[in-house]
Scaffold this motif. Structure first.
Motif, short mmCIF file in Angstrom:
data_model
loop_
_atom_site.label_atom_id
_atom_site.label_comp_id
_atom_site.label_asym_id
_atom_site.label_seq_id
_atom_site.Cartn_x
_atom_site.Cartn_y
_atom_site.Cartn_z
N ALA A 1 14.00 -45.24 -92.29
CA ALA A 1 13.24 -43.85 -91.62
C ALA A 1 13.04 -44.19 -90.32
CB ALA A 1 12.23 -43.40 -92.35
N THR A 2 14.04 -44.68 -89.48
CA THR A 2 14.00 -45.03 -88.00
C THR A 2 13.91 -44.08 -86.91
OG1 THR A 2 15.99 -45.99 -87.97
CG2 THR A 2 14.36 -47.69 -88.63
N GLY A 3 14.13 -42.79 -87.53
CA GLY A 3 14.04 -41.84 -86.44
C GLY A 3 15.14 -41.73 -85.40
N ALA A 4 14.75 -41.42 -84.29
CA ALA A 4 15.92 -41.06 -83.06
C ALA A 4 15.44 -41.77 -81.76
CB ALA A 4 16.18 -39.67 -82.82
N HIS A 5 16.46 -41.80 -80.89
CA HIS A 5 15.81 -42.17 -79.73
C HIS A 5 16.64 -41.31 -78.69
CE1 HIS A 5 19.26 -44.97 -80.20
NE2 HIS A 5 19.57 -44.76 -78.95
N GLU A 6 16.04 -41.05 -77.45
CA GLU A 6 16.69 -40.03 -76.79
C GLU A 6 17.92 -40.36 -75.83
OE1 GLU A 6 14.33 -37.98 -73.83
OE2 GLU A 6 13.03 -39.78 -73.49
N PHE A 7 18.70 -39.42 -75.46
CA PHE A 7 19.75 -39.50 -74.67
C PHE A 7 19.59 -39.12 -73.34
CE2 PHE A 7 23.41 -37.90 -72.65
CZ PHE A 7 24.27 -39.16 -72.45
N VAL A 8 19.56 -39.83 -72.39
CA VAL A 8 19.50 -39.40 -70.85
C VAL A 8 20.87 -39.51 -70.17
CG1 VAL A 8 17.97 -39.44 -68.66
CG2 VAL A 8 16.91 -40.00 -70.97
N GLN A 9 21.35 -38.40 -69.53
CA GLN A 9 22.69 -38.62 -68.77
C GLN A 9 22.34 -39.31 -67.48
OE1 GLN A 9 25.79 -37.65 -69.77
NE2 GLN A 9 26.36 -38.89 -68.10
N PRO A 10 22.85 -40.46 -67.09
CA PRO A 10 22.40 -41.14 -65.75
C PRO A 10 22.72 -40.15 -64.78
CG PRO A 10 23.56 -42.63 -67.42
CD PRO A 10 23.67 -41.03 -67.92
N ILE A 11 21.75 -39.96 -63.67
CA ILE A 11 22.02 -39.19 -62.54
C ILE A 11 21.67 -39.87 -61.49
CG2 ILE A 11 21.67 -36.98 -63.75
CD1 ILE A 11 18.82 -36.87 -62.22
N PRO A 12 22.13 -39.92 -60.15
CA PRO A 12 21.66 -40.72 -58.99
C PRO A 12 20.20 -40.59 -58.81
CG PRO A 12 23.36 -39.27 -58.51
CD PRO A 12 22.92 -38.77 -59.58
N GLY A 13 19.42 -41.84 -58.89
CA GLY A 13 17.99 -42.04 -58.52
C GLY A 13 17.22 -42.01 -60.09
N TRP A 14 17.73 -41.76 -61.13
CA TRP A 14 17.12 -41.84 -62.41
C TRP A 14 16.36 -42.87 -62.52
CZ3 TRP A 14 18.67 -42.92 -67.68
CH2 TRP A 14 19.62 -44.03 -67.88
N THR A 15 16.65 -44.27 -61.96
CA THR A 15 15.93 -45.44 -62.07
C THR A 15 14.30 -45.31 -61.40
OG1 THR A 15 17.39 -46.32 -60.38
CG2 THR A 15 18.00 -46.73 -62.77
N LYS A 16 14.46 -44.46 -60.45
CA LYS A 16 13.13 -44.70 -59.80
C LYS A 16 12.06 -44.43 -60.31
CE LYS A 16 15.40 -42.72 -55.45
NZ LYS A 16 15.62 -43.99 -54.67
N PRO A 17 10.87 -45.17 -60.02
CA PRO A 17 9.44 -45.11 -60.88
C PRO A 17 9.25 -43.53 -60.76
CG PRO A 17 9.65 -47.15 -59.32
CD PRO A 17 10.94 -46.14 -59.10
N GLY A 18 8.53 -43.10 -61.80
CA GLY A 18 8.19 -41.62 -61.55
C GLY A 18 9.13 -40.86 -62.53
N VAL A 19 10.37 -41.28 -62.79
CA VAL A 19 11.36 -40.78 -63.71
C VAL A 19 11.12 -41.20 -65.28
CG1 VAL A 19 13.60 -40.26 -64.32
CG2 VAL A 19 13.06 -40.52 -61.99
N PHE A 20 10.54 -40.08 -66.05
CA PHE A 20 10.39 -40.50 -67.53
C PHE A 20 11.41 -39.87 -68.24
CE2 PHE A 20 6.54 -40.55 -65.35
CZ PHE A 20 5.86 -42.03 -65.15
N GLY A 21 11.56 -40.34 -69.45
CA GLY A 21 12.58 -39.70 -70.59
C GLY A 21 11.66 -38.51 -70.95
N LEU A 22 12.14 -37.40 -71.20
CA LEU A 22 11.69 -36.10 -71.70
C LEU A 22 11.00 -36.31 -73.10
CD1 LEU A 22 11.54 -32.87 -70.83
CD2 LEU A 22 13.53 -32.72 -72.29
N ALA A 23 11.51 -36.83 -74.12
CA ALA A 23 10.81 -37.10 -75.26
C ALA A 23 9.97 -38.35 -74.94
CB ALA A 23 11.73 -37.61 -76.16
N GLY A 24 10.10 -39.12 -74.24
CA GLY A 24 9.32 -40.29 -74.11
C GLY A 24 8.01 -39.65 -73.42
N ALA A 25 8.11 -38.77 -72.71
CA ALA A 25 6.94 -38.36 -71.73
C ALA A 25 5.91 -37.98 -72.88
CB ALA A 25 7.14 -37.39 -71.01
N THR A 26 6.59 -37.28 -74.06
CA THR A 26 5.54 -36.74 -75.07
C THR A 26 4.72 -37.95 -75.85
OG1 THR A 26 7.06 -37.00 -77.15
CG2 THR A 26 7.05 -34.90 -75.54
#
Ligand code: FAD
Ligand code: FES
Lengths: 482, 100
Positions: free
Chosen positions: A123-148
């Motif tokens: 029952a390992t659940g899910a992980h989130e998909f994030v479409q890569p966009i320019p600058g998405w690796t910068k510190p301060g960008v978090f996954g939407l589900a991860g932020a929860t």
């Protein structure tokens, strides 16, 4: 609990080992224990709860309850009361078939350990998909589900001024939580339109309670005069060594960006585009997979009540398709009962009464999944020099070159470029690469399966591998950079 | 302005603040919270450089999957989102770049 390390002690034979203590796994364990089975429940989180009901950390002495924290507390209390052998902070990294059942290799407190079980409930659940966009690796960008996770575990907002951008209901939950925890939401940006939501009214009417809660989030945001940009996405992130602002653009009906962009200042961004079932553990146990866009992508093949074609392996929850937490609870109970039945219990009647409730809950969950799943145009947000594989800093151009020379599968891109072989094990690039190949070659995503999972499922420090185990043939990923 | 989504941050009671260091600078966080949460609250987002291109990186998934939040604690590389903050620990970022 004693650590069973090396060959020093042979592990007891467990009846039912449940991997994942979320709504699905937690309820599977409870159901099996009710039928007198010896159940062990493992999870890498400290306490049961899974993603939706993740427990607070020990720094929180008291805090107002939320629907998530109350439901999680109820599950945790039931698991304690049932005296289920729950082992937290335990990561499963390999599953192997044995004559008597299954060996499950785990990592706990920096030590490896092997457990042997007659049956498995994964029952390992899910992980989130994030479409890569320019600058998405910068510190301060978090996954939407991860932020929860930050909200539920640490009760902290992700920054002082946050842009929330993503699909489905999660974007509104995240924005509302940021306000509740004292942060400021600079803007809510969602590819969905109001019309997309209206089209889901029949499904929403089935769960008036959840629909009302969602409506309240939106009313809150409007009353707080937080701008909501419907039919839009954050398309790039600016800033020197961290998020300073983000560009927003309108999307067309297919979710491809079109027209002018505008910029909003923020120190943080939550970005996410739906969930993907985590299927690696079922795959390691030999369960075959199929593509089901309605369920969130590639899912393990399951029969009724979580049974699979592999004897002794049962699956449940979002790991079998993104049906949401309400369905995951019921699916967990069904799979736990199936596993108990496999070991001689009589559960057919109980399962028959649960099945229709599960189907109803799943219908609501799948309507939310349909709102959350990216449409093909979203792939256009990734530009040639956008990093797709975060671990190896590989841009879309590098991946395109590999595809040009004939890499027609994620496996081929993986062996050619190591995309997906970094420390994250491909969790954050494999789907984007598959979608890129699909777009580039004009083939359906269903023709581009994810690469075969290889252990370890979670990073295992070399120092934890004891000589008593036969780990020689294990491809240990590149150690984390030091 | 009516606030329908009440700010409940004042109602949250946390453990006392303890001191630790990040790249030699003293920082305060709550004992028992994740190291990543304490660092994010103090505005320290740049936790490491990407090994291939030395670009700044920081916590991303917050659940132990992406490995972007790695820092060094007592000589070991650890996931800061899964490590509990203890008083007095010395944490360093994983840096290769020149900008620091
Ligand atoms: C980050 C995230 C946040 C989410 N937040 C929400 C939310 O706020 N509201 C909402 O309605 N839905 C949310 N969801 C959707 C969510 O998946 C729910 O539908 C629900 O939690 C599904 O229950 P589950 O039991 O199937 O899986 P989960 O709750 O995901 O439980 C799976 C468990 O398995 C554990 N696990 C997985 N692999 C391993 C391994 N190798 N070793 C050890 N343990 C492992 C995980 O730690 C996890 O606790 C979220 C999803 C994600 C990925
Ligand atoms: S933030 Fe992803 S592993 Fe810690």
């Amino acid at each position: 609990m004693l650590l069973l390390c090396g060959t020093a002690q042979m592990a007891d034979l467990i009846d039912i080992l449940v991997v994942g203590a979320g709504p699905a796994g937690g309820n599977a364990a409870l159901a099996a224990a009710r039928h007198g089975k010896h159940v062990v429940l493992l999870d890498e989180q400290v306490k049961p709860g899974g993603q939706i009901w993740r427990a607070k950390d020990s720094s929180i002495l008291s805090a107002p309850q939320t629907p998530e924290s109350s439901a999680g507390d109820a599950l945790r209390a039931q698991i304690t009361k049932a005296q289920i052998d729950h082992r937290g902070s335990t990561r499963i990294w390999q599953i192997e078939r044995q004559t008597e059942g299954w060996d499950v290799h785990v990592l706990r407190d920096g030590q490896v350990e092997r457990l042997t079980t007659k049956t498995l409930v994964l029952a390992t659940g899910a992980h989130e998909f994030v479409q890569p966009i320019p600058g998405w690796t910068k510190p301060g960008v978090f996954g939407l589900a991860g932020a929860t996770a930050l909200f539920k575990q640490n009760l902290s907002p992700p920054g002082q001024r946050t842009i929330v951008s993503g699909t489905g209901p999660l974007v509104f939950f995240v924005a509302s939580e940021i306000c509740r925890l004292g942060g400021t939401v600079a803007a809510v940006v969602t590819p969905n339109t109001r019309r997309d939501w209206v089209a889901k009214l029949p499904a929403l009417a089935r769960r008036v309670d959840l629909a009302l809660r969602g409506a309240l989030w939106i009313v809150h945001l409007m009353m707080d005069r937080i701008p909501i940009f419907w039919g839009c996405s954050v398309v790039s992130v600016e800033g020197v060594a961290r998020v300073e602002s983000a560009e927003i653009q309108k999307l067309d009906a297919n979710w491809a960006p079109k027209g002018e962009t505008w910029s909003i200042d923020a120190d943080s961004l939550c970005l996410g585009h739906g969930l993907i079932p985590s299927i690696e553990a079922p795959q390691l146990s030999g369960v075959t997979i199929s593509y089901r866009s309605d369920l969130g992508g590639w899912v393990p093949d399951i029969g009724e009540d979580g049974a699979t074609s592999v004897e002794g392996v049962f699956l449940c929850g979002d790991g079998t398709g993104i049906r949401g937490a309400a369905a995951a609870e019921l699916h967990g109970t069904l799979a736990g009962l199936s596993a108990a039945e496999h070991l001689g219990a009589r559960t057919a009647k109980e399962r028959a009464t649960l099945r229709s409730r599960f189907n109803r809950a799943a219908r609501f969950g799948l309507a939310m999944t349909a709102l959350s799943t990216p449409r093909p145009g979203l792939a256009m947000l990734t530009k040639p020099d956008t990093i797709v594989c975060r671990c190896e800093s590989l841009t879309q151009t590098r991946i395109a070159q590999e595809v040009e020379v004939g890499a027609a599968s994620t496996n081929a891109v993986k062996s050619g470029l190591r995309a997906g072989m970094g420390p994250c094990g491909g969790k954050y690039c494999q789907t984007a690469i598959a979608r890129f190949i699909a777009m580039h070659e004009n083939r359906p995503e269903a023709e581009i399966p994810p690469s075969a999972p290889r252990p370890p499922l979670r990073p295992v420090p070399v120092s934890a591998l004891s000589a008593d185990f036969d780990y020689d043939d294990l491809p240990i990923p590149k150690p984390a950079p030091l | 302005m009516i606030r329908l989504a009440p700010d409940q941050s004042a109602q949250i009671r946390r453990t006392e603040k303890v001191e630790f260091t990040f790249d030699g600078t003293a920082i305060w966080g709550h004992a028992g919270e994740s190291l990543a949460a304490a660092l994010i609250r103090s505005g320290r987002l740049h936790l490491r450089d990407a090994p291939e291109d030395t670009d700044p990186r920081g916590a991303f998934c917050l659940m132990g999957l992406c490995q972007e939040c790695l820092v060094v604690l007592e000589g070991q590389t650890v996931e800061s989102c899964r490590i509990e903050l203890q008083p007095g620990i010395d944490v360093t970022s994983l840096r290769y770049g020149a900008d620091g």
